[in-house]
Scaffold this active site. Sequence first.
Site, PDB file in Angstrom:
ATOM      1  N   HIS A 123       4.036   7.294   3.274  1.00  0.00           N
ATOM      2  CA  HIS A 123       4.980   6.181   3.167  1.00  0.00           C
ATOM      3  C   HIS A 123       4.578   5.199   2.072  1.00  0.00           C
ATOM      4  O   HIS A 123       3.448   5.208   1.603  1.00  0.00           O
ATOM      5  CB  HIS A 123       5.108   5.438   4.508  1.00  0.00           C
ATOM      6  CG  HIS A 123       3.873   4.708   4.926  1.00  0.00           C
ATOM      7  ND1 HIS A 123       2.890   5.297   5.698  1.00  0.00           N
ATOM      8  CD2 HIS A 123       3.442   3.433   4.698  1.00  0.00           C
ATOM      9  CE1 HIS A 123       1.918   4.420   5.915  1.00  0.00           C
ATOM     10  NE2 HIS A 123       2.235   3.281   5.316  1.00  0.00           N
ATOM     11  N   GLU A 161       7.778   1.472   4.925  1.00  0.00           N
ATOM     12  CA  GLU A 161       7.248   0.503   5.879  1.00  0.00           C
ATOM     13  C   GLU A 161       7.450  -0.876   5.260  1.00  0.00           C
ATOM     14  O   GLU A 161       7.185  -1.068   4.071  1.00  0.00           O
ATOM     15  CB  GLU A 161       5.754   0.743   6.121  1.00  0.00           C
ATOM     16  CG  GLU A 161       5.124  -0.261   7.065  1.00  0.00           C
ATOM     17  CD  GLU A 161       3.616  -0.054   7.238  1.00  0.00           C
ATOM     18  OE1 GLU A 161       3.078  -0.649   8.170  1.00  0.00           O
ATOM     19  OE2 GLU A 161       3.002   0.689   6.448  1.00  0.00           O
ATOM     20  N   HIS A 177       0.819  -1.207   0.000  1.00  0.00           N
ATOM     21  CA  HIS A 177       0.000   0.000   0.000  1.00  0.00           C
ATOM     22  C   HIS A 177       0.856   1.261   0.000  1.00  0.00           C
ATOM     23  O   HIS A 177       2.037   1.220   0.290  1.00  0.00           O
ATOM     24  CB  HIS A 177      -0.983   0.032   1.183  1.00  0.00           C
ATOM     25  CG  HIS A 177      -0.326   0.127   2.529  1.00  0.00           C
ATOM     26  ND1 HIS A 177      -0.011  -0.984   3.284  1.00  0.00           N
ATOM     27  CD2 HIS A 177       0.057   1.194   3.265  1.00  0.00           C
ATOM     28  CE1 HIS A 177       0.536  -0.609   4.420  1.00  0.00           C
ATOM     29  NE2 HIS A 177       0.597   0.716   4.435  1.00  0.00           N
TER      30      HIS A 177
END
Length: 139
Positions: free
Chosen positions: A81, A130, A8
């Site tokens: 992110h 991440e 994502h």
Amino acid sequence: MSIGRLNHVGIVTPSIERSAALWRGVLGAMRIHDAFDLPDQGVRVCFVDTPNSQIELIEPLGDASPLIRFLKRNPAGGQHHLCFEVPDIAAAAADLAVKGARVLGAPRIGAHGVPVIFLHPGDLGGVLIELMDDPLGHP
């Protein structure tokens, strides 16, 4: 360690409801999940499905949220992110530390219910990364 699939893109927003309406009305998103709170992280999140990934809408949860500073600098919100899957979060964190990348804190459970870590943007061209354990490899 090598990165896997892009899971994502995280986008900070002052209002998940307003952002979800834009993703639905302007960009034609067909599947927007219900928002939920992650009190330990000080955020409220909502996932928007795309054909090959997801968008994570992230809203501060209270005045102590770590996102308050982000929204002060970017009142309309913005990209926060990129999240990539890895097969083993502990091995990835150890490998990255050896390579000199700063891991921001110990692994913790993220919005998908699997362990995640964040990598300092100063070590990766200004991009906050991440990494998450592959969600298909967890119950």
